[in-house]
Design a protein around this motif. Structure first.
Motif: not given
Lengths: 373, 373
Positions: A225-242, A281-290
């Motif tokens: 129903g959604a995916v989670m990813l870690a920009p700090g590891l994976l880079g800051f453009d992958v969320a936006r690409t998806l 939001r710039m990265m295009g994600a819909d929710a942020v875990v913190y």
């Protein structure tokens, strides 16, 4: 003529003259990165060089100054990572300097794209209007696929909107990605069949280069129903690409692992609001875990509230998203969280439910009741 | 039985008991991330849970303790980013906690792969034994392709081993990636023809998801001698992907932009030695750019020396690499740098040569003479 965008920095300085000198050094560092007296006249100096447009003492307890620098879209060259590089590239290595605001423009908002779903889209998919949302994580790593899927089913039966992988679940032998994600999607689907709920499973797709995108698409095909990813590891453009891929079409949730140093020192990095709110939001994600206040981490209530502000406030055409505070949460903390976040929040609660004497299903129901009653 | 690896953290604590409590919390946070009393017995507790294996007061001026925690390779599951996540995932969000050492094992060294060329390979390709190496950057952004290629040629004629893109050069309209890289490779090649030198051009391939790998391969086909990328923007696995690709086969150089917060606060993030030295080697890069002491950034001489140590010391089977300190360098600083770094260094000097009254070619020759005479 190149449109311009602006970044506001907090900077340490003893007086206005020192502050101006530091701000102008940042404007140079973030763009041309050569000695000021070696800057070619004309286009390079007039357009490409960062420009200090406002400087004022900061009212906060740290003292210092607020400096707003404008940059040209031409510096960015249509590349999202270069936008981040202009905002805080080499200057991220300077002490006494912190990004506290960003103002984009039409072209850069189009470059970012922004969240595909945002807060409204998440609510609508979950069938949840007028109430907060709920998320939990299956864990710990080391459990087998069947045990993790059983936990997923219990969270679903209890009323979670999202059941996600722990961010440490990747492709370990005990619960390989494919098996685990398929089993959890099936288990959650069966639970929905019994409860009439609409819980979705959210796999962690953080993985080696290329594999994250591949796993995200596989998970979508299987019914995630959604995916989670870690920009700090994976880079800051992958969320936006998806988010920009019309063939993908699922919400994206970011996880803060490995990137903590970006906010926890108040005189360096980014403000909480910018890093977890605006950048997400710039990265295009819909929710942020913190990490929530009062849990295992040190974020203050005010810092957490500022993250919610960064998620929800007007930010050009980039949709509002939902904050997902977690980390050491419990049912007892719900009243305080309601006072701070209202309903625009995803409650991320895990460990506390796993050790509840009444079991996960009942504990989850009690959590939902406490936050919606 | 799962091999184990270990991470040593500096942690703030008033006494040994507090230190032990914090260290055990890290061991739990980095692996299972559930309350201790909810940990399943057996494999999860015995193998997957992090294990505190050493704790002692730190001798440094900050006080605090050094805690060594061992983790199972099973936690990593053969995923490089998950290895980083175990080393410093959620715990990166904790204040008073800093990664100060990493010890891998056979399996994880194989997972990392390490630098394909390393210090020796870089020297051999440059034909430079018994002397330091030299690198400069073409800039500023905003100059056209021809002007940038002309600067590349001048640096080559002066005797640079590497001429790289500034990290802010991506695909701007004034000097698009393809045109710029082809023109610079050609200009450097012509300069080599005149001088008999072996200078190589090093494009910046940092770019949106997928594009970095594509650009790296294009640049190789055109005749680039190495590529540069910024892990802080692009993610921490792209260098490794290139280093492990037999069809690529060029050295990789990392740039520190956007990732500064990871080291500049002494009580958070990573030690300079670990972040710029060990992690870069784990990523498979062959040289690491970072800000030198005495320039525009605040790294101390001791911190810079520790980076050189992290680049060169024994670290399992992962080859030594070369430190590439830059940022506000000048010819006048060479004697001090020689004393600190010896010959195992790449001098990264740019701006100072651009404004030298005698011109770039002569200034570069003077630099090389100062560092090798």
């Amino acid at each position: 003529m190149s449109q311009r965008f602006s970044v506001t920095y907090w900077l340490a300085a003893g007086d206005a003259e020192e502050a101006r000198g530091r701000a102008e050094a940042v404007a140079l560092e973030q763009t041309l990165e050569i000695p000021r007296d070696a800057v070619p006249t004309g286009y390079v100096e007039d357009v490409m060089l960062g420009r200090l447009v406002a400087l004022e003492p900061d009212a906060g307890s740290q003292g210092g100054y607020r400096a707003t620098i404008s940059y040209a879209n031409d510096d960015v060259g249509g590349d999202f990572l270069q936008l981040l590089n202009i905002i805080f590239g080499n200057s991220s290595i300077l002490d006494g300097l912190r990004v506290i605001d960003i103002e984009l423009n039409d072209e850069l908002e189009a470059l970012c794209g922004g969240p595909r779903f945002g807060a409204e889209g998440l609510r609508s998919r979950a069938g949840a209007s007028g109430r907060p949302l709920f998320m939990s994580a299956i864990k710990p790593v080391g459990l087998g696929t069947a045990a993790l899927a059983e936990r997923a089913a219990q969270f679903a039966l209890g009323g979670m909107d999202f059941v996600k992988d722990d961010h440490g679940l990747v492709d370990q032998a005990t619960a390989p990605f494919d098996d685990r994600v398929k089993a959890c999607i099936e288990a959650v689907g069966e639970a929905n069949g019994r409860s009439g709920g609409r819980t979705v499973f959210v796999p962690n797709v953080t993985a080696e280069t290329g594999l994250a995108i591949e796993r995200a698409h596989k998970a979508r095909e299987w019914g995630a129903g959604a995916v989670m990813l870690a920009p700090g590891l994976l880079g800051f453009d992958v969320a936006r690409t998806l988010a920009r891929d019309p063939g993908f079409g699922l919400p994206v949730i970011t996880h803060p692992t490995f990137s903590g140093a970006n906010t926890i020192t108040p005189t360096t990095g980014f403000s909480h609001r910018v890093f977890y709110g605006l950048l997400t939001r710039m990265m295009g994600a819909d929710a942020v875990v913190y990490p929530n206040f009062g849990g295992r981490f040190g974020f203050s209530q005010a810092e957490c509230r500022s993250i919610a502000d960064g998620c929800g406030e007007a930010f050009g055409r980039l949709r509002p998203i939902l904050p997902a505070p977690g980390g050491g949460m419990s049912i007892e903390k719900i009243p305080q969280m309601r006072a701070v976040y209202g309903d625009d929040v995803i409650y991320l609660v895990g460990g506390a439910l796993m050790r509840a004497p009444e079991g996960i299903v009942e504990a989850t129901r009690r959590l939902v009741a406490a936050a919606t009653g």
